[in-house]
Motif scaffolding. Structure first.
Motif, mmCIF file in Angstrom:
data_model
loop_
_atom_site.group_PDB
_atom_site.id
_atom_site.type_symbol
_atom_site.label_atom_id
_atom_site.label_comp_id
_atom_site.label_asym_id
_atom_site.label_seq_id
_atom_site.Cartn_x
_atom_site.Cartn_y
_atom_site.Cartn_z
ATOM 1 N N GLY A 26 0.775 -1.223 0.000
ATOM 2 C CA GLY A 26 0.000 0.000 0.000
ATOM 3 C C GLY A 26 0.807 1.273 0.000
ATOM 4 O O GLY A 26 0.246 2.363 -0.108
ATOM 5 N N ILE A 27 2.113 1.185 0.135
ATOM 6 C CA ILE A 27 2.968 2.372 0.203
ATOM 7 C C ILE A 27 3.630 2.586 -1.144
ATOM 8 O O ILE A 27 4.279 1.681 -1.679
ATOM 9 N N PRO A 28 3.483 3.781 -1.739
ATOM 10 C CA PRO A 28 4.155 4.039 -3.022
ATOM 11 C C PRO A 28 5.663 4.037 -2.863
ATOM 12 O O PRO A 28 6.201 4.542 -1.880
ATOM 13 N N GLN A 29 6.335 3.458 -3.844
ATOM 14 C CA GLN A 29 7.781 3.301 -3.796
ATOM 15 C C GLN A 29 8.444 4.318 -4.714
ATOM 16 O O GLN A 29 8.126 4.385 -5.908
ATOM 17 N N ALA A 30 9.345 5.127 -4.142
ATOM 18 C CA ALA A 30 10.099 6.071 -4.966
ATOM 19 C C ALA A 30 11.036 5.329 -5.912
ATOM 20 O O ALA A 30 11.292 5.779 -7.029
ATOM 21 N N ILE A 31 11.558 4.201 -5.466
ATOM 22 C CA ILE A 31 12.398 3.340 -6.293
ATOM 23 C C ILE A 31 11.592 2.082 -6.619
ATOM 24 O O ILE A 31 11.017 1.463 -5.718
ATOM 25 N N HIS A 32 11.546 1.721 -7.869
ATOM 26 C CA HIS A 32 10.760 0.554 -8.269
ATOM 27 C C HIS A 32 11.296 -0.696 -7.570
ATOM 28 O O HIS A 32 12.519 -0.871 -7.432
ATOM 29 N N PRO A 33 10.397 -1.579 -7.083
ATOM 30 C CA PRO A 33 10.859 -2.791 -6.396
ATOM 31 C C PRO A 33 11.835 -3.622 -7.214
ATOM 32 O O PRO A 33 12.726 -4.274 -6.649
ATOM 33 N N LEU A 34 11.703 -3.619 -8.539
ATOM 34 C CA LEU A 34 12.623 -4.392 -9.367
ATOM 35 C C LEU A 34 14.052 -3.891 -9.221
ATOM 36 O O LEU A 34 14.995 -4.682 -9.157
#
Length: 310
Positions: free
Chosen positions: A71-79
């Motif tokens: 639910g938390i937007p990621q500034a850095i993509h998880p990939l």
């Protein structure tokens, strides 16, 4: 083909599979939330439900292991974060080619380092996101209070927050507006923000709205009291961080001092420090020293964060 090549290849395949699972599970979670919000008001509370029981998230264990929250937007993509973990694991194997430890030890160390890098990057983004929400909370409640006093409904106040407040507060209230348009009760939509972000102040806000909707009374006075309470908590957090500044500086100085002292010794007597890189016993001592410094630094950081968190 060496054994290290196959281990690195297996790590890359596992990280690729994990990245796909994280992205797909996050998308599925968002879809389930919108569908649940749409169906919650279309079925009477007294009527039997034909929906399947809610299942646990498929990637919940993987999320906990990686310290990832959908639910938390990621500034850095998880990939990219998982790619950083793979690079850290390969760096461990490269260093092991210099230290010549058993392959089993190197594999365990690579897994631990990769996991720490992934958890650290996800945790850092999560901490930054929560801290921004926490510090914007007094202004958010103040804006709602001003809108309600001027005669606007609270839903319109939320729309003004989604338009005027900076991120990440604007994004969270945009989600609330979407859920309200689907017919979700306002207190439940606010409670979902608390569950997504785990910011306690949003839990207070949700309880305040729920009690106000059922008991009635002056919403402005209640929100003003809540805003004052949250503003005091923000001030207490700032004071706690300022008081812990000396401890934070000391912990960072202790973490950097072994590297500085080692560099100074190398400048004074290079042949004495070279033994740590050329002699097998020196390599083991250097590896143990690096692990000890890293562990001590992480423990001190954890203690400081735990002591300064409200």
């Amino acid at each position: 083909m060496t054994a290290q090549f196959w281990i690195v290849l297996a790590l890359l395949l596992l990280i690729g599979a994990a990245s796909v699972a994280l992205v797909l599970d996050g998308r599925q979670t968002r879809m389930d939330r919108h569908v649940e919000a749409a169906l919650s008001t279309s079925v009477s509370a007294s009527a039997p439900s034909i929906r399947r029981p809610k299942l646990a998230a498929k990637g919940l264990l993987l999320h906990r292991l990686a310290n990832y929250k959908a639910g938390i937007p990621q500034a850095i993509h998880p990939l990219y974060i998982l790619l950083a973990g793979a690079i850290a694991a390969m760096a461990v194997f490269y260093l092991n080619s210099l230290f010549e430890y058993p392959l089993l030890y190197a594999t365990v160390a690579a897994f631990i380092v990769a996991l720490m890098v992934v958890r650290g990057l996800f945790g850092s983004q999560r901490h930054r996101f929560v801290n921004q929400l926490f510090r914007q909370m007094p202004d958010t409640i103040g804006l709602v209070t001003s809108a309600v006093r001027s005669g606007l409904p609270i839903g319109e106040a939320f729309r003004s927050i989604a338009r005027e407040m900076p991120e990440p507060t604007a994004g969270q209230f945009a989600i609330i507006i979407n859920e309200l348009n689907l017919g979700r009760p306002i207190e439940e939509a606010m409670e979902d923000v608390y569950r997504r972000t785990e910011v306690a102040e949003y839990g207070f806000f949700a309880v305040t709205l729920a009690v106000q909707m059922k008991a009635g009374g002056s919403l402005c006075d209640t929100l003003q009291t809540l805003a004052d309470t949250v503003r005091q908590r923000v001030g207490m957090a700032d004071r706690a961080k300022a008081m812990a500044g000396e401890v934070i500086f000391s912990s960072r100085a202790l973490s950097v001092s072994p590297v500085v002292i080692g560099a100074m010794l190398y400048m004074v007597s290079p042949q004495m420090v070279d033994l740590l890189f050329t002699d097998p016993t020196g390599r083991k001592l250097l590896a143990y020293a690096g692990c000890s410094v890293l562990t001590g630094s992480l423990v001190m950081r954890w203690m400081v964060r735990r002591g300064t968190t409200l």
